[in-house]
Design a protein around this motif. Sequence first.
Motif, PDB file in Angstrom:
ATOM      1  N   ALA A  93      -0.582   6.034  -4.677  1.00 26.50           N
ATOM      2  CA  ALA A  93      -1.387   6.777  -5.646  1.00 26.50           C
ATOM      3  C   ALA A  93      -2.411   5.880  -6.344  1.00 26.50           C
ATOM      4  O   ALA A  93      -3.311   6.388  -7.029  1.00 26.50           O
ATOM      5  N   HIS A  94      -2.281   4.561  -6.175  1.00 28.10           N
ATOM      6  CA  HIS A  94      -3.182   3.621  -6.840  1.00 28.10           C
ATOM      7  C   HIS A  94      -3.677   2.569  -5.844  1.00 28.10           C
ATOM      8  O   HIS A  94      -3.914   1.427  -6.225  1.00 28.10           O
ATOM      9  N   ALA A  95      -3.820   2.953  -4.606  1.00 29.55           N
ATOM     10  CA  ALA A  95      -4.115   1.982  -3.553  1.00 29.55           C
ATOM     11  C   ALA A  95      -5.435   1.257  -3.817  1.00 29.55           C
ATOM     12  O   ALA A  95      -6.455   1.887  -4.112  1.00 29.55           O
ATOM     13  N   PRO A  96      -5.434  -0.076  -3.734  1.00 31.08           N
ATOM     14  CA  PRO A  96      -6.680  -0.829  -3.908  1.00 31.08           C
ATOM     15  C   PRO A  96      -7.636  -0.572  -2.752  1.00 31.08           C
ATOM     16  O   PRO A  96      -7.214  -0.387  -1.611  1.00 31.08           O
ATOM     17  N   VAL A  97      -8.905  -0.564  -3.067  1.00 33.73           N
ATOM     18  CA  VAL A  97      -9.929  -0.338  -2.042  1.00 33.73           C
ATOM     19  C   VAL A  97     -10.159  -1.604  -1.224  1.00 33.73           C
ATOM     20  O   VAL A  97     -10.288  -1.550   0.006  1.00 33.73           O
ATOM     21  N   HIS A  98     -10.174  -2.735  -1.900  1.00 33.39           N
ATOM     22  CA  HIS A  98     -10.519  -4.004  -1.256  1.00 33.39           C
ATOM     23  C   HIS A  98      -9.238  -4.816  -1.055  1.00 33.39           C
ATOM     24  O   HIS A  98      -8.756  -5.488  -1.961  1.00 33.39           O
ATOM     25  N   ARG A  99      -8.702  -4.752   0.153  1.00 30.59           N
ATOM     26  CA  ARG A  99      -7.419  -5.387   0.471  1.00 30.59           C
ATOM     27  C   ARG A  99      -7.647  -6.546   1.433  1.00 30.59           C
ATOM     28  O   ARG A  99      -8.396  -6.425   2.408  1.00 30.59           O
ATOM     29  N   PHE A 100      -6.950  -7.660   1.179  1.00 31.76           N
ATOM     30  CA  PHE A 100      -7.151  -8.864   1.972  1.00 31.76           C
ATOM     31  C   PHE A 100      -5.809  -9.540   2.250  1.00 31.76           C
ATOM     32  O   PHE A 100      -4.821  -9.319   1.544  1.00 31.76           O
ATOM     33  N   ILE A 101      -5.818 -10.393   3.279  1.00 29.00           N
ATOM     34  CA  ILE A 101      -4.650 -11.204   3.623  1.00 29.00           C
ATOM     35  C   ILE A 101      -4.989 -12.662   3.315  1.00 29.00           C
ATOM     36  O   ILE A 101      -6.010 -13.183   3.763  1.00 29.00           O
TER      37      ILE A 101
ATOM     38  N   VAL B 218       0.840  -1.203   0.000  1.00 26.39           N
ATOM     39  CA  VAL B 218       0.000   0.000   0.000  1.00 26.39           C
ATOM     40  C   VAL B 218       0.872   1.250   0.000  1.00 26.39           C
ATOM     41  O   VAL B 218       0.592   2.223  -0.708  1.00 26.39           O
ATOM     42  N   ARG B 219       1.950   1.224   0.783  1.00 28.69           N
ATOM     43  CA  ARG B 219       2.879   2.369   0.799  1.00 28.69           C
ATOM     44  C   ARG B 219       3.481   2.591  -0.586  1.00 28.69           C
ATOM     45  O   ARG B 219       3.556   3.735  -1.068  1.00 28.69           O
ATOM     46  N   ASP B 220       3.908   1.512  -1.228  1.00 27.57           N
ATOM     47  CA  ASP B 220       4.556   1.627  -2.547  1.00 27.57           C
ATOM     48  C   ASP B 220       3.583   2.094  -3.626  1.00 27.57           C
ATOM     49  O   ASP B 220       4.002   2.672  -4.636  1.00 27.57           O
ATOM     50  N   ASN B 221       2.308   1.794  -3.450  1.00 26.62           N
ATOM     51  CA  ASN B 221       1.309   2.103  -4.475  1.00 26.62           C
ATOM     52  C   ASN B 221       0.268   3.088  -3.947  1.00 26.62           C
ATOM     53  O   ASN B 221      -0.924   2.974  -4.252  1.00 26.62           O
TER      54      ASN B 221
END
Length: 373
Positions: free
Chosen positions: A169-177, A164-167
């Motif tokens: 400007a394009h952070a995904p809304v739906h993030r999962f582990i 998320v830090r690296d991206n």
Amino acid sequence: MNNLFIVHFQPLEKYPPVMNLVRYLEKFNGKEILIQVITTANDGKLFSSSIPVYRISQATVNTNALIRLWKYLQFNWSALRLLLKYRPAKILYYETLSSGAVWVYKKFFRRNTDLYIHYHEYNSNEEYRKGMQLGRLLHYLEQQIYPVAKWVSHTNVERMQLFVRDNAAHAPVHRFILPNFPPRAWSEHTKNNFKKSNSRTRFVYVGALAFETTYVKEWAGFIAENPLLYEWDIYSGNFEAGVPVWLDELKAPNIFFRGNIEYESLPSVLPDYDVGIILYKGHIPNYVFNAPNKLFEYIACGLDAWFPPVMTGCLPYVTVNTYPKICAFDFQHPRRETVEKAMDRTGLEFKAPEYYAEDSFLPLQQQILNGLG
């Protein structure tokens, strides 16, 4: 009925987590959803499934840049043709190198495709910059579809935070582990005991080996000095050429290089050992923020699992007062007293392992079958 395509550039056989997912989804195929897989050929035994698997060309490690580029282009062109033929409503792709055909399909042919993305590994921005140009281009393109993806996952929280830090400007809304756990069937091999008799303690290592990136020299030297106390078996199909030669020259009577082993054979082989070890030095962030699948495969078969302290991704799984034990161990400076202390189970209670693929796959299954609601 909706259809799902799984796109995985590297051969499935080299990535147990995706093989486990395909096996898990088999029970839904043809009932709630139609599933097909696109991957590349493998030079060994092929993964078998009731789900159709299309094998396009063969992934290559050839050092010739033009040959590599041709293989990547061939894969993406053929994958795009399959996507256009079957027009899937849902696509799950693994890793950046699998994204080319998917990006074109979603961008120009079916914008409403539900997109799911998973990363086996974490690649930093610096690694993308230093890597091949095609990888940089594909990553630039896939960043554009992160915000509209239904699912973007990494194997642990630390990797996701870095991603998320690296991206940003394009952070995904739906993030999962989505961690790498073995199938629950492996629990049948868990042993509620620990061999500690006059015979040698048996260690096992399954995974890649290289002098610069693993503690193979340090650990082998220690084991070789204690032939009456310990023995060590190595299973690896991915190793630096000089490693088996060096081990042979060591002439240790208690170290055995067994070569490659099929993933399906592990649950019948691992219970013969006492401790499973992980030897990565953490030379890049991917290996620092890493809880590898071997950690969970070892304990599923009743072994204790030891990892180097530098692998901070394993720390959340360290056990307290129970066994099979998961603990940090100094492989850079192994000593008999530290080995014996790590093996000691005095006062510990058996606790059945609880890390299995079926549980980790459930949220992804629900997203694919039911959507985000």
